[in-house]
Design a protein around this motif. Structure first.
Motif, PDB file in Angstrom:
ATOM      1  N   ASP A  71       0.954  -1.205  -0.124  1.00 26.03           N
ATOM      2  CA  ASP A  71       0.044  -0.123   0.104  1.00 26.03           C
ATOM      3  C   ASP A  71       0.887   1.415   0.066  1.00 26.03           C
ATOM      4  OD1 ASP A  71      -2.571  -1.362  -0.113  1.00 26.03           O
ATOM      5  OD2 ASP A  71      -2.512  -1.242   2.092  1.00 26.03           O
ATOM      6  N   ARG A  72       1.819   1.325   0.934  1.00 26.90           N
ATOM      7  CA  ARG A  72       2.746   2.506   1.024  1.00 26.90           C
ATOM      8  C   ARG A  72       3.769   2.593  -0.447  1.00 26.90           C
ATOM      9  NH1 ARG A  72       3.792   0.187   5.949  1.00 26.90           N
ATOM     10  NH2 ARG A  72       5.824  -0.696   5.254  1.00 26.90           N
ATOM     11  N   LEU A  73       3.914   1.599  -0.872  1.00 23.73           N
ATOM     12  CA  LEU A  73       4.758   1.830  -2.153  1.00 23.73           C
ATOM     13  C   LEU A  73       4.083   2.158  -3.346  1.00 23.73           C
ATOM     14  CD1 LEU A  73       6.916  -1.473  -1.906  1.00 23.73           C
ATOM     15  CD2 LEU A  73       7.842   0.897  -2.023  1.00 23.73           C
ATOM     16  N   LEU A  74       2.474   1.523  -3.194  1.00 25.75           N
ATOM     17  CA  LEU A  74       1.665   1.917  -4.383  1.00 25.75           C
ATOM     18  C   LEU A  74       1.227   3.634  -4.295  1.00 25.75           C
ATOM     19  CD1 LEU A  74      -0.245  -1.086  -4.902  1.00 25.75           C
ATOM     20  CD2 LEU A  74       1.033  -0.005  -6.663  1.00 25.75           C
ATOM     21  N   ASP A  75       1.058   3.963  -2.943  1.00 31.20           N
ATOM     22  CA  ASP A  75       0.485   5.393  -2.771  1.00 31.20           C
ATOM     23  C   ASP A  75       1.625   6.259  -3.098  1.00 31.20           C
ATOM     24  OD1 ASP A  75      -1.943   4.617  -1.538  1.00 31.20           O
ATOM     25  OD2 ASP A  75      -1.219   4.720   0.442  1.00 31.20           O
ATOM     26  N   SER A  76       2.894   5.947  -3.076  1.00 33.09           N
ATOM     27  CA  SER A  76       3.864   6.714  -3.201  1.00 33.09           C
ATOM     28  C   SER A  76       4.176   7.120  -4.698  1.00 33.09           C
ATOM     29  CB  SER A  76       5.350   6.118  -2.804  1.00 33.09           C
ATOM     30  OG  SER A  76       5.744   5.003  -3.880  1.00 33.09           O
ATOM     31  N   SER A  77       3.624   6.757  -5.549  1.00 37.90           N
ATOM     32  CA  SER A  77       3.713   6.837  -7.111  1.00 37.90           C
ATOM     33  C   SER A  77       2.672   6.654  -7.695  1.00 37.90           C
ATOM     34  CB  SER A  77       5.071   6.475  -7.449  1.00 37.90           C
ATOM     35  OG  SER A  77       5.075   6.451  -8.937  1.00 37.90           O
ATOM     36  N   GLU A  78       2.006   7.558  -8.613  1.00 36.80           N
ATOM     37  CA  GLU A  78       0.804   7.112  -9.380  1.00 36.80           C
ATOM     38  C   GLU A  78       1.196   6.143 -10.409  1.00 36.80           C
ATOM     39  OE1 GLU A  78      -1.010  10.633 -11.264  1.00 36.80           O
ATOM     40  OE2 GLU A  78      -1.337  11.574  -8.979  1.00 36.80           O
ATOM     41  N   SER A  79       2.564   5.971 -10.793  1.00 35.38           N
ATOM     42  CA  SER A  79       2.676   5.035 -11.878  1.00 35.38           C
ATOM     43  C   SER A  79       3.203   3.836 -11.625  1.00 35.38           C
ATOM     44  CB  SER A  79       3.684   5.800 -12.867  1.00 35.38           C
ATOM     45  OG  SER A  79       4.918   6.003 -12.088  1.00 35.38           O
ATOM     46  N   ALA A  80       3.253   3.677 -10.098  1.00 36.94           N
ATOM     47  CA  ALA A  80       3.881   2.445  -9.570  1.00 36.94           C
ATOM     48  C   ALA A  80       3.189   1.098  -9.993  1.00 36.94           C
ATOM     49  CB  ALA A  80       3.823   2.393  -7.851  1.00 36.94           C
ATOM     50  N   VAL A  81       1.771   1.197  -9.871  1.00 36.51           N
ATOM     51  CA  VAL A  81       1.170  -0.001 -10.376  1.00 36.51           C
ATOM     52  C   VAL A  81       1.608  -0.619 -11.789  1.00 36.51           C
ATOM     53  CG1 VAL A  81      -0.805   1.207 -11.311  1.00 36.51           C
ATOM     54  CG2 VAL A  81      -0.922  -1.287 -10.332  1.00 36.51           C
ATOM     55  N   PHE A  82       1.940   0.403 -12.450  1.00 38.14           N
ATOM     56  CA  PHE A  82       2.526   0.237 -14.041  1.00 38.14           C
ATOM     57  C   PHE A  82       3.897   0.044 -14.210  1.00 38.14           C
ATOM     58  CE2 PHE A  82      -1.753   2.589 -14.192  1.00 38.14           C
ATOM     59  CZ  PHE A  82      -2.346   1.580 -14.687  1.00 38.14           C
ATOM     60  N   ALA A  83       4.666   0.223 -13.259  1.00 34.32           N
ATOM     61  CA  ALA A  83       6.217   0.109 -13.164  1.00 34.32           C
ATOM     62  C   ALA A  83       6.591  -1.196 -13.602  1.00 34.32           C
ATOM     63  CB  ALA A  83       6.966   0.485 -12.089  1.00 34.32           C
ATOM     64  N   ARG A  84       7.623  -1.089 -14.635  1.00 34.56           N
ATOM     65  CA  ARG A  84       8.212  -2.420 -15.101  1.00 34.56           C
ATOM     66  C   ARG A  84       9.786  -2.480 -15.031  1.00 34.56           C
ATOM     67  NH1 ARG A  84       4.359  -3.807 -19.602  1.00 34.56           N
ATOM     68  NH2 ARG A  84       5.508  -5.605 -19.937  1.00 34.56           N
ATOM     69  N   VAL A  99      -6.133  -3.630  -9.424  1.00 36.43           N
ATOM     70  CA  VAL A  99      -7.565  -3.349 -10.019  1.00 36.43           C
ATOM     71  C   VAL A  99      -7.692  -1.873  -9.375  1.00 36.43           C
ATOM     72  CG1 VAL A  99     -10.046  -3.836  -9.999  1.00 36.43           C
ATOM     73  CG2 VAL A  99      -8.346  -5.455 -10.372  1.00 36.43           C
ATOM     74  N   ALA A 100      -7.709  -1.834  -7.842  1.00 31.70           N
ATOM     75  CA  ALA A 100      -7.898  -0.626  -7.030  1.00 31.70           C
ATOM     76  C   ALA A 100      -7.249   0.635  -7.637  1.00 31.70           C
ATOM     77  CB  ALA A 100      -7.663  -0.980  -5.635  1.00 31.70           C
ATOM     78  N   TYR A 101      -5.974   0.430  -8.061  1.00 30.04           N
ATOM     79  CA  TYR A 101      -5.300   1.552  -8.785  1.00 30.04           C
ATOM     80  C   TYR A 101      -5.176   1.728  -9.962  1.00 30.04           C
ATOM     81  CZ  TYR A 101      -2.818   2.087  -4.027  1.00 30.04           C
ATOM     82  OH  TYR A 101      -2.813   2.462  -2.840  1.00 30.04           O
ATOM     83  N   GLY A 102      -6.128   1.086 -10.821  1.00 32.81           N
ATOM     84  CA  GLY A 102      -6.437   1.349 -12.273  1.00 32.81           C
ATOM     85  C   GLY A 102      -5.842   0.377 -13.117  1.00 32.81           C
ATOM     86  N   GLY A 103      -5.341  -0.796 -12.748  1.00 28.39           N
ATOM     87  CA  GLY A 103      -4.555  -1.784 -13.706  1.00 28.39           C
ATOM     88  C   GLY A 103      -5.600  -2.671 -13.910  1.00 28.39           C
ATOM     89  N   ASP A 104      -5.167  -3.570 -15.012  1.00 32.58           N
ATOM     90  CA  ASP A 104      -5.969  -4.549 -15.802  1.00 32.58           C
ATOM     91  C   ASP A 104      -5.435  -5.905 -15.483  1.00 32.58           C
ATOM     92  OD1 ASP A 104      -7.579  -6.160 -17.576  1.00 32.58           O
ATOM     93  OD2 ASP A 104      -6.934  -4.968 -19.391  1.00 32.58           O
TER      94      ASP A 104
END
Length: 131
Positions: free
Chosen positions: A23-36, A60-65
């Motif tokens: 949660d902390r990591l995903l909250d830290s950056s809007e693009s974290a969920v999509f980072a590769r 899903v909660a952060y906008g991923g598929d």
């Protein structure tokens, strides 16, 4: 693709099912969920690899598929980490993840509001200071 600094921490949080850290990591950056990473893999690949329902729900909660056809450097989409594993049940993982995603999204929004309130309090404290 590159290796953003937060990816090793995301891998570790996912592999250890450390939901608070994720949660902390995903909250830290809007693009974290999509980072590769340089191999083209990211949170979705690791979530499927470790069959981490919470991480999949967070995607899903952060906008991923969860069914994205985006491929890693080997030409495989993330969900193949599950379908290539006989002990992984893709439909069940996705169903469970979707069930968690709304709660994760609500808590994400609550954390964002709390952070905003803290920032506003800090600004008021500075404005009250006499120099």
């Amino acid at each position: 693709w590159q290796d953003p600094p937060l990816l090793p921490s995301m891998w570790e949080a996912t592999s250890r099912s450390d939901n608070d850290a994720l949660d902390r990591l995903l909250d830290s950056s809007e693009s974290a969920v999509f980072a590769r990473a340089s191999d083209g893999r990211g949170l979705a690949w690791w979530a499927y690899e470790f069959q981490n329902v919470y991480a999949l729900g967070a995607i899903v909660a952060y906008g991923g598929d969860l069914k994205s056809e985006s491929e890693d450097a080997m030409g495989s989409p993330a969900y193949k980490m599950c379908t290539d594993n006989p002990s992984c049940e893709l439909a069940s993982l996705i169903e469970q993840a979707k069930g968690l995603s709304e709660d994760i999204r609500v808590r994400k929004e609550m954390r964002a509001k709390e952070l905003l309130a803290e920032m506003e309090d800090d600004e008021e404290d500075v404005a009250d200071d006499e120099f």
